[in-house]
Structure formats: C-alpha cells, structure tokens
Design an enzyme around this catalytic site. Sequence first.
Site, PDB file in Angstrom:
ATOM      1  N   GLN A   1      44.407  51.185  -4.723  1.00  0.00           N
ATOM      2  CA  GLN A   1      45.439  50.781  -3.767  1.00  0.00           C
ATOM      3  C   GLN A   1      46.772  50.535  -4.478  1.00  0.00           C
ATOM      4  OE1 GLN A   1      43.362  47.261  -2.228  1.00  0.00           O
ATOM      5  NE2 GLN A   1      43.226  48.258  -0.240  1.00  0.00           N
TER       6      GLN A   1
ATOM      7  N   LYS B   1      49.702  40.642  11.543  1.00  0.00           N
ATOM      8  CA  LYS B   1      49.926  41.771  10.637  1.00  0.00           C
ATOM      9  C   LYS B   1      50.751  42.852  11.318  1.00  0.00           C
ATOM     10  CE  LYS B   1      45.596  44.179  11.775  1.00  0.00           C
ATOM     11  NZ  LYS B   1      44.360  44.790  11.241  1.00  0.00           N
TER      12      LYS B   1
ATOM     13  N   HIS C   1      51.085  41.446  -3.601  1.00  0.00           N
ATOM     14  CA  HIS C   1      51.063  40.190  -2.856  1.00  0.00           C
ATOM     15  C   HIS C   1      52.329  39.406  -3.180  1.00  0.00           C
ATOM     16  CE1 HIS C   1      46.853  41.457  -2.910  1.00  0.00           C
ATOM     17  NE2 HIS C   1      46.814  40.891  -1.712  1.00  0.00           N
TER      18      HIS C   1
ATOM     19  N   CYS D   1      43.226  40.845  -3.689  1.00  0.00           N
ATOM     20  CA  CYS D   1      43.951  39.602  -3.389  1.00  0.00           C
ATOM     21  C   CYS D   1      43.434  38.364  -4.119  1.00  0.00           C
ATOM     22  CB  CYS D   1      44.039  39.369  -1.890  1.00  0.00           C
ATOM     23  SG  CYS D   1      42.860  40.233  -0.878  1.00  0.00           S
TER      24      CYS D   1
END
Length: 635
Positions: A380, A464, A384, A333
């Site tokens: 991963q 979340k 974003h 991120c």
Amino acid sequence: MTVIRLPDGSERVFDQPVTVLDVASSIGTGLARAALAGKVNGKLVDVDSLIDRDSELEIITENDSEGLEIIRHSSAHLLAHAVKELFPEAQVTIGPVIEDGFYYDFSYTRPFTPEDLEAIEKRMLEISKRNIKIERKIFDRSEAINFFKQQGEYYKAQIIESIPGDEELSLYSQGNFTDLCRGPHVPTTSKLKVFKLMKVAGAYWRGNSNNEMLQRIYGTAWSKKDDQKHYLNRLEEAEKRDHRKIGKQLDLFHTQEEAPGMVFWHSKGWALWQQIEQYMREIQNSNAYLEIRTPQIIDKELWKQSGHWDNFRENMFVTDADERSFAIKPMNCPGHVQVFKQGLRSYRDLPIRLAEFGSCHRNEASGALHGIMRVRAFTQDDAHIFCTENQTQEEVVKFINLLKRVYDDFGFKELLVKLSTRPAKRVGTDVQWDKSEAALEAALKEAKLEWELQPGEGAFYGPKIEFSLKDCIGRIWQCGTLQLDFSMPERLGAEYVAEDNSRQVPVMLHRAILGSFERFIGILIENYAGAFPLWLAPVQAVVLNISKGQINYAKKITDELNRYGFRVSQDLRNEKITYKIREHSMQKLPYQIIVGDAEVSTSQVSVRNRAGQDLGQMTLLKLVEHLKEEVALKV
C-alpha cells in the site's frame, strides 16, 4: 375523491380509486404506453396497483434508473419462463438483478451448453413478442408452498419455508409460468426487448458448498439497443485489455498456484513498479511526509489492543515462535502509531505525516483472487497523519489536492467522491462525530468537489471519504481513501502535550491514494492497454540496427541514452528491419530508434513513435531533449 400529486407539483383529482396506469392515461397516451411501474409515496408498485387515498405519484418509465432495474428483474423471470418451456424438468431457484444485468440459478440434470443458451435466448424473444400480461397474485404461505410443490418446484418451496413471519406472499404469473417475487414487474412481456444471455457458471444452492451445484445463467438487459451495444462493446474492449493477458504478452509478471494470490514480478514489471514508487516517494517527500518502515510480523497482543484480532482475525496469517503468537500485518496503522509514540510529542510538532510503502498480507478467499487486482500479498502507499482536531480540515484539503494531482499525472481526469457518515455501531461521542463529519464535508466543499453521501457507511471509528477514478472505457475503480480515526490512537496510547500542558489524543487520518500497488498497476495496464505513457513505460525505447555495419553505433546510442537516465534496450539480431519493427510494435514501446549507414555517416538517428509515425532523423541531443520534455509533461 382521490388527489394525486405529481413530481412537478401539479395535482390530479379523481372521483374514485385509480390505478397508476389510469393516472398515466389521464396525462397522455404516450406516457401510458411508456409506463413500466409507479412510485406511490416513495414505494415502487405495478402499473395496475390501485391508489385509494391521496398520494404522491411518480410514473416510472425506461428512462428512470428504477425502470431499468425493473426491466432487468422482469428479464430474469423471462429467462426462467423460457428455460421451463424448453426444459420442463429444470427447477428454478433465485433470479436477482445485478450490476448491468441479472442471473437465474437452475437445477438441471446436465450442464447447459452454448447451443442451449442460444435456444433459450431465442425463446425469450418469442415470449416477449407474445405480449403476455404479467399479473400479481397474493397467496398465504401454506398456499404458496403447496402451489410450488405441486409444480415440482421444491427449491421455491424451501425459499418460502425459510421466510420468517406469516405475511402473505406475492406471486407473478405470465402465461403458464408463475414465480415468487415482491415485484414490481413490467406490465407485459413485450416491454422486454433488449437483452442478451452472456454465460453459464456454477453456483452452490444458498452459497453452501455442501449443497447441490446449480447452474447460473447470466444475462444483460437494457431499455435501449444503443445502450446494450455500448455495454457489449465495453465488455469486448475490457477483454482485450485484460491485465493478465497483457501482463503475459509484455512479460511484466505472472502468478502460479504455488503462491496463490501473490505476484512474481518480472524485470519489466518491476521497472514499472519502481517508476511508480519513485514518483510517489518524490510526491510525498515534497509534501512533508516522513517515510518509515515497520515490521512485517507483530505479536498478537498489539493486534488485540488495536482491535484487529477481534474484528479481522479470520483474514490474518498467523505464525508461532518462542511460544508466542504473531500475525503477519494485514495493515500498517498499528505500526505507525508505535513510531508516533516514540518520544514526547508536542502540539508544535503536529501535524506529523508518516508514510510507508507497506507490504501487507490478508487471507482472501481463493475464489476471490483475480490476477493482480485481488491478491493476498500487496503493498500500500499508506500514510497516517497525526494532528489536532483544529488541523483536521486543513489536512484533509491538502490530501485531496495531492490526490487530484497524482491521479491527473497518471492520466485519470474524472474523479468520483463519496462521503460515508456514522454507522449505528460506532465508538466516540456524537460531538466528536459532528466535528469530524463537518470537517470532511467542509474540506470537500473547499476542494470544489461534487460528492455523494453514504449515510451510515462510515467505519466504526470515524467517517471516511472514498475516491474513485474512471478509466478510458468508463469503468469505475475505487482507489483512494481517507478515514478519520478517534479510536486507534486512544486504544494504543498515542498522545501529545497540548498548549495548556495537558495530554491529548491526536486525531489520526488514515490515507491512501493508489490503494495497493498491485491493483493500481492492474488498472494502469487495462486503462492504457499496455501502451504506457513514456514516463511510465518499463522500456521507453529500443535501438534497432539495419545491418551488421551499425552494431557498434547502435550500442553507443543505447549506452548514451541509458546514461541520460532513459530505459532503453537494443535489438542487434541479424533480422530484417521490418521484422524487428513489427515485433517491437507488439511490445507497445513508445519509441523505436533506427540506425543505418545514413545515420552513422551523419551521427544521427531515425525515430519512429508507437503510432507508427516517422519523426525523421535527429541528433542524439535533440532526441534526448524531446524525450525529456515528454517525460516531464507526463502525457
């Protein structure tokens, strides 16, 4: 007079205080026999607990989830009771309920053997048949400490000494065995009928490696025999599907001590990886994601800005160069925010969706590592989404629909969803949290998903959604996540020019579908037991010749199929065709293509599928059409 209100809204009135069992008996003898405990005004209590005021009461039986937990907790005490009868010198420590069962830790002079476990389980059954009443007694701290010291149970005395406060303690006795416990417990040992001891493992006292190594006996307990049978069958099936065994059998990958928590991908395993990555890339490209790549090593100052250095430092690998400290990225991120910040962004540019197959490293504890399911180096399918507050709900809905499509393509039809809301320790205003939680909840409703609320379980920067899938033997795997973040874009200076020419901080949605490639591939291996659908199979077919006379034709067929884009190998060894068929069946290949003199003379091939069905002879073009159709359907 005592008024008892039951879950159906009805009331029972008694002239004096009554026990939970009294109330159950007043309703019916069947319920009284089935009662394991009660829930009085929301609190679980034993069946002989006295109710001396107007209360709401629910009778707990084996059909309730709380009932099953009580059975498992009582079974842990039953285990300790049996151990003390067989091995009086053993000291008991703790015995909690865990998922699908329980365990109890013991201090004993020698390791327990498989024969010991058989004897302990047999004694547990004997104690159960004795139908011993289980009774609760109240002790003050000093009485309880002295009691256990007199019994030679010094671990129990230590546990009590470490409990803060001076409140009275409850001890439960069944015959000549007494244990410290809050309860509640089943009323008699005869209620414990369905259990099995599973294994013995080592466990340090209080989890400290400087303390004594105890012996932890694991068990499982159920209310019904069929439930336990189903569970044991599931364990047996899971053992057969262990991704580590299948990975070795199919030559997909390996791990070794020289690189703990990191995977050596073999050719076939990497072919599977590439197929998944190409699929995800196509999916993301078609949904307006921009694929990027960010550095593996970044100066610690950026990690300080993002908050990771203070909150995640112990899990980061750190290196020094040029008198500066760097961290190997544990997540993507902060790097994505740096890409967003390059150039002046306008509200007209939003949303911007940045995706990366990001390679990350985290210093996981060595004891937590598990095949490719829990590793230190992983990739991963990370992305974003930078958007305005008004765009948040729409972006969440789009992501949910994308995630559902992906899981469906991989063969996972059942989705479990949890929404985690604001924790006590958080950043941002209540107004921001109200908006963000409302947006996620509205998106879940719009997507027509059932979901479970997890109050207080959100990240410190935003709520979340967790997405879990269920595999073919009923196991739950949490994979996808979507997190709404107010904090990081502001901390790292991300902004855009709003419609009124003011500078605004974008909302940042962290999202992943697969989670990590390594873990998701492990899940796929176990879900399919290595028998992957055609579109995923590392090797989709193998061409087998019957004798030397068909070698050139077999090579031609193999080359043609590879030119069509299929992953096809060939086996031209001078072995019996039955031997080759059997060997490649063990490799779980979707198709075997067999050529003999008859196939050469007619320019055809004989096709056999993984199920052992003979699909007969067909031309190469017909075979290609058949394979293309199956790949497209992702069946």
